[in-house]
Design a protein around this motif. Structure first.
Motif, PDB file in Angstrom:
ATOM      1  N   TYR A   8      -6.623  -0.047  -8.550  1.00 46.35           N
ATOM      2  CA  TYR A   8      -7.707  -0.854  -7.852  1.00 46.35           C
ATOM      3  C   TYR A   8      -7.382  -2.414  -7.841  1.00 46.35           C
ATOM      4  O   TYR A   8      -7.852  -2.941  -7.016  1.00 46.35           O
ATOM      5  N   THR A   9      -7.066  -2.484  -9.104  1.00 50.20           N
ATOM      6  CA  THR A   9      -6.576  -4.410  -9.070  1.00 50.20           C
ATOM      7  C   THR A   9      -5.621  -4.350  -8.157  1.00 50.20           C
ATOM      8  O   THR A   9      -5.754  -5.298  -7.493  1.00 50.20           O
ATOM      9  N   THR A  10      -4.655  -3.561  -7.860  1.00 50.96           N
ATOM     10  CA  THR A  10      -3.504  -3.868  -7.032  1.00 50.96           C
ATOM     11  C   THR A  10      -4.027  -3.621  -5.553  1.00 50.96           C
ATOM     12  O   THR A  10      -3.820  -4.530  -4.559  1.00 50.96           O
ATOM     13  N   LEU A  11      -4.928  -2.632  -5.335  1.00 50.91           N
ATOM     14  CA  LEU A  11      -5.475  -2.532  -4.026  1.00 50.91           C
ATOM     15  C   LEU A  11      -6.398  -3.663  -3.367  1.00 50.91           C
ATOM     16  O   LEU A  11      -6.161  -4.255  -2.361  1.00 50.91           O
ATOM     17  N   VAL A  12      -7.316  -4.134  -4.384  1.00 58.65           N
ATOM     18  CA  VAL A  12      -8.031  -5.316  -4.002  1.00 58.65           C
ATOM     19  C   VAL A  12      -7.323  -6.650  -4.042  1.00 58.65           C
ATOM     20  O   VAL A  12      -7.509  -7.315  -2.970  1.00 58.65           O
ATOM     21  N   ASP A  13      -6.393  -6.845  -4.739  1.00 59.74           N
ATOM     22  CA  ASP A  13      -5.441  -8.069  -4.590  1.00 59.74           C
ATOM     23  C   ASP A  13      -4.612  -7.967  -3.538  1.00 59.74           C
ATOM     24  O   ASP A  13      -4.655  -8.983  -2.700  1.00 59.74           O
ATOM     25  N   THR A  14      -4.182  -7.013  -2.969  1.00 54.60           N
ATOM     26  CA  THR A  14      -3.386  -6.912  -1.668  1.00 54.60           C
ATOM     27  C   THR A  14      -4.461  -7.124  -0.492  1.00 54.60           C
ATOM     28  O   THR A  14      -4.052  -7.827   0.380  1.00 54.60           O
ATOM     29  N   LEU A  15      -5.862  -6.402  -0.459  1.00 55.77           N
ATOM     30  CA  LEU A  15      -6.771  -7.033   0.301  1.00 55.77           C
ATOM     31  C   LEU A  15      -7.081  -8.402   0.444  1.00 55.77           C
ATOM     32  O   LEU A  15      -6.973  -9.028   1.343  1.00 55.77           O
ATOM     33  N   ARG A  63      -9.873   7.576  -0.081  1.00 52.57           N
ATOM     34  CA  ARG A  63     -10.862   7.249   0.973  1.00 52.57           C
ATOM     35  C   ARG A  63     -10.593   5.503   0.703  1.00 52.57           C
ATOM     36  O   ARG A  63     -10.770   4.954   2.006  1.00 52.57           O
ATOM     37  N   ASP A  64     -10.615   5.105  -0.267  1.00 46.25           N
ATOM     38  CA  ASP A  64     -10.957   3.567  -0.273  1.00 46.25           C
ATOM     39  C   ASP A  64      -9.474   2.922   0.194  1.00 46.25           C
ATOM     40  O   ASP A  64      -9.358   1.773   0.826  1.00 46.25           O
ATOM     41  N   LEU A  65      -8.367   3.722  -0.175  1.00 46.63           N
ATOM     42  CA  LEU A  65      -6.939   3.208   0.560  1.00 46.63           C
ATOM     43  C   LEU A  65      -7.095   3.441   2.079  1.00 46.63           C
ATOM     44  O   LEU A  65      -6.608   2.180   2.565  1.00 46.63           O
ATOM     45  N   GLU A  66      -7.545   4.361   2.531  1.00 46.37           N
ATOM     46  CA  GLU A  66      -7.691   4.619   3.743  1.00 46.37           C
ATOM     47  C   GLU A  66      -8.422   3.313   4.533  1.00 46.37           C
ATOM     48  O   GLU A  66      -8.228   3.053   5.719  1.00 46.37           O
ATOM     49  N   ILE A  98       0.959  -1.272   0.017  1.00 49.50           N
ATOM     50  CA  ILE A  98      -0.163   0.078   0.098  1.00 49.50           C
ATOM     51  C   ILE A  98       0.843   1.327  -0.019  1.00 49.50           C
ATOM     52  O   ILE A  98       0.548   2.200  -0.618  1.00 49.50           O
ATOM     53  N   ASN A  99       1.897   1.132   0.674  1.00 47.71           N
ATOM     54  CA  ASN A  99       2.958   2.414   0.769  1.00 47.71           C
ATOM     55  C   ASN A  99       3.404   2.495  -0.599  1.00 47.71           C
ATOM     56  O   ASN A  99       3.511   3.740  -1.035  1.00 47.71           O
ATOM     57  N   LYS A 100       3.832   1.322  -1.295  1.00 49.72           N
ATOM     58  CA  LYS A 100       4.167   1.814  -2.680  1.00 49.72           C
ATOM     59  C   LYS A 100       3.137   2.304  -3.670  1.00 49.72           C
ATOM     60  O   LYS A 100       3.210   3.055  -4.440  1.00 49.72           O
ATOM     61  N   LEU A 101       2.072   1.820  -3.336  1.00 49.15           N
ATOM     62  CA  LEU A 101       0.781   2.593  -4.273  1.00 49.15           C
ATOM     63  C   LEU A 101       0.579   3.793  -4.008  1.00 49.15           C
ATOM     64  O   LEU A 101       0.041   4.556  -4.772  1.00 49.15           O
ATOM     65  N   LYS A 102       0.687   4.178  -2.654  1.00 46.01           N
ATOM     66  CA  LYS A 102       0.489   5.681  -2.250  1.00 46.01           C
ATOM     67  C   LYS A 102       1.543   6.538  -3.115  1.00 46.01           C
ATOM     68  O   LYS A 102       1.242   7.775  -3.592  1.00 46.01           O
ATOM     69  N   ALA A 103       2.727   6.168  -3.353  1.00 41.16           N
ATOM     70  CA  ALA A 103       3.796   7.102  -3.932  1.00 41.16           C
ATOM     71  C   ALA A 103       3.530   7.051  -5.417  1.00 41.16           C
ATOM     72  O   ALA A 103       4.214   7.904  -6.152  1.00 41.16           O
ATOM     73  N   GLY A 104       2.672   6.148  -6.002  1.00 43.89           N
ATOM     74  CA  GLY A 104       2.401   6.195  -7.510  1.00 43.89           C
ATOM     75  C   GLY A 104       1.501   7.564  -7.919  1.00 43.89           C
ATOM     76  O   GLY A 104       0.932   8.173  -6.849  1.00 43.89           O
ATOM     77  N   THR A 105       1.174   7.654  -8.987  1.00 47.00           N
ATOM     78  CA  THR A 105       0.480   8.791  -9.648  1.00 47.00           C
ATOM     79  C   THR A 105      -0.485   8.181 -10.413  1.00 47.00           C
ATOM     80  O   THR A 105      -0.155   7.095 -11.450  1.00 47.00           O
ATOM     81  N   ILE A 106      -1.738   8.541 -10.746  1.00 49.36           N
ATOM     82  CA  ILE A 106      -2.769   8.147 -11.288  1.00 49.36           C
ATOM     83  C   ILE A 106      -3.350   9.480 -12.437  1.00 49.36           C
ATOM     84  O   ILE A 106      -3.726  10.469 -11.846  1.00 49.36           O
ATOM     85  N   ASN A 107      -3.191   9.264 -13.678  1.00 44.45           N
ATOM     86  CA  ASN A 107      -3.561  10.019 -14.754  1.00 44.45           C
ATOM     87  C   ASN A 107      -4.786   9.583 -15.409  1.00 44.45           C
ATOM     88  O   ASN A 107      -5.480  10.519 -16.059  1.00 44.45           O
ATOM     89  N   THR A 108      -4.668   8.463 -15.838  1.00 48.12           N
ATOM     90  CA  THR A 108      -5.560   7.666 -16.703  1.00 48.12           C
ATOM     91  C   THR A 108      -6.495   7.044 -16.436  1.00 48.12           C
ATOM     92  O   THR A 108      -6.012   6.264 -15.044  1.00 48.12           O
ATOM     93  N   ALA A 109      -7.521   6.419 -17.108  1.00 49.39           N
ATOM     94  CA  ALA A 109      -8.423   5.334 -16.740  1.00 49.39           C
ATOM     95  C   ALA A 109      -7.663   4.344 -16.443  1.00 49.39           C
ATOM     96  O   ALA A 109      -8.210   3.162 -15.425  1.00 49.39           O
ATOM     97  N   SER A 110      -6.589   3.695 -17.264  1.00 51.07           N
ATOM     98  CA  SER A 110      -5.728   2.523 -17.156  1.00 51.07           C
ATOM     99  C   SER A 110      -4.937   2.445 -15.857  1.00 51.07           C
ATOM    100  O   SER A 110      -4.868   1.450 -15.088  1.00 51.07           O
TER     101      SER A 110
END
Length: 356
Positions: free
Chosen positions: A221-228, A288-291, A203-215
């Motif tokens: 979300y795929t990474t977040l849900v798979d991590t969960l 919010r979803d990440l938290e 999750i910490n690595k996911l926080k450090a990333g940037t999201i600009n496009t739909a992909s």
């Protein structure tokens, strides 16, 4: 006249009583060589119910000077007609002096009264020896070896064949064991990161990333849900990676407070929309979803879990068959070795008996 009849009657009764006891002796041969044996048979015939005692001699006792009692048999009882019986005992005699012996009469005591048999004679003679021709006499011969008898050696002979066959079988099994190399399966122990720490790191690595496009959102979300899902599988022990979102929520409701699962349910719904319906979320909704995932992990984490993982190698079908075959060969080698020792011991025992 009256007294005469009484006396005559008593004499008849006495004669009848006397006639009811008869003692006889007989010898099987009246003439023996020095050192040979003769057998005397003593028969006592008497009415049943009378008590009789036959002569009893110890072994080596002298029946008469020069005649020795070698042995005596047991008393044999034979029932006869007219309520009569016969007691029989045999005596074995020998002598080492050449002369004619008049044997004393054998006596039996019947109800306190002594009855004697007739006397017997025994002649002991010395064999003729030609002293004028000493060359005809030969010295004693030495010990002669036992003749070879095949039937005495059949059993150890066939046991020897069995022993050779078992030794050949053992040699073959040892060769097979050498060809069948043992399978070395190393078990590894790996230091295992606790599920909540592993999830927080992702999750910490996911926080450090940037999201600009739909992909990017879909990958997020795929990474977040798979991590969960991975955390849930390692923490609660059910296969969350293969379950649907609703199945996961239903499974968690059995252990956690259903109120805590509302945010997770929204997360799964949002993730499904992003991945399959091309839904776009804002930064606040993403955070919010990440938290919510972080909060769920923090409230359900536990430190009481093993930190060392045992990893056992997986054998192929050929390796399993080879391992099973090797165990079978080792078992056969053990049984064959025991059989060889048993057969060898039996052969030694048979040879020992033949040498006695």
């Amino acid at each position: 006249m009256k007294y005469f009849k009484t006396i005559l009657l008593l004499l008849c009764v006495a004669a009848q009583a006397f006639a009811q006891v008869n003692v006889e002796s007989a010898i099987d041969t009246p003439e023996i060589l020095i050192g040979e044996q003769a057998h005397v048979t003593l028969n006592v015939t008497l009415r049943q119910g009378l008590h009789a005692a036959l002569p009893d001699y110890e072994q080596g006792a002298l029946l008469t000077p020069g005649v020795e009692v070698v042995a005596q048999g047991v008393v044999d009882t034979t029932l006869l007609d007219n309520q009569m019986q016969r007691l029989t005992r045999q005596y074995t005699l020998t002598s080492f002096d050449d002369t004619l012996y008049l044997l004393p009469a054998f006596k039996a005591v019947v109800d306190g009264k002594e009855y004697a048999a007739k006397q017997l004679a025994l002649k002991v003679i010395t064999p003729d020896v030609d002293l004028e021709h000493p060359d005809q006499f030969f010295p004693l011969k030495g010990l002669q070896p036992n003749p070879f008898m095949w039937k005495e050696w059949v059993r150890p002979f066939w046991m020897g064949f069995i022993l050779i066959a078992l030794c050949l079988l053992l040699y073959y099994l040892v060769i097979r064991l050498g060809d069948n190399k043992p399978i070395v399966a190393r078990i590894r122990f790996v230091k295992k990161v606790l599920p909540h720490k592993k999830a927080i790191n992702v999750i910490n690595k996911l926080k450090a990333g940037t999201i600009n496009t739909a992909s990017d959102q879909k990958a997020y979300y795929t990474t977040l849900v798979d991590t969960l899902r991975t955390y849930l599988q390692e923490r609660f022990g059910f296969n969350a990676m293969e379950m649907t979102s609703s199945e996961i929520i239903e499974r968690l409701s059995q252990e956690e407070d259903p109120a805590k699962l509302a945010e997770l349910r929204e997360l799964f719904e949002t993730a499904d929309l992003v991945k399959f319906a091309k839904h776009s979320t804002g930064i606040s909704e993403k955070d919010r979803d990440l938290e919510s995932v972080v909060e769920f992990i923090e409230t359900t984490k536990t430190e009481d879990m093993p930190t060392i993982e045992k990893i056992e190698p997986t054998l192929t079908d050929n390796e399993k068959r080879s391992k099973k075959s090797r165990r079978l060969i080792i078992t056969l080698i053990t049984l064959t070795s025991i059989s060889i020792l048993v057969v060898l011991a039996l052969i030694c025992w048979q040879l020992y008996l033949l040498m006695l």
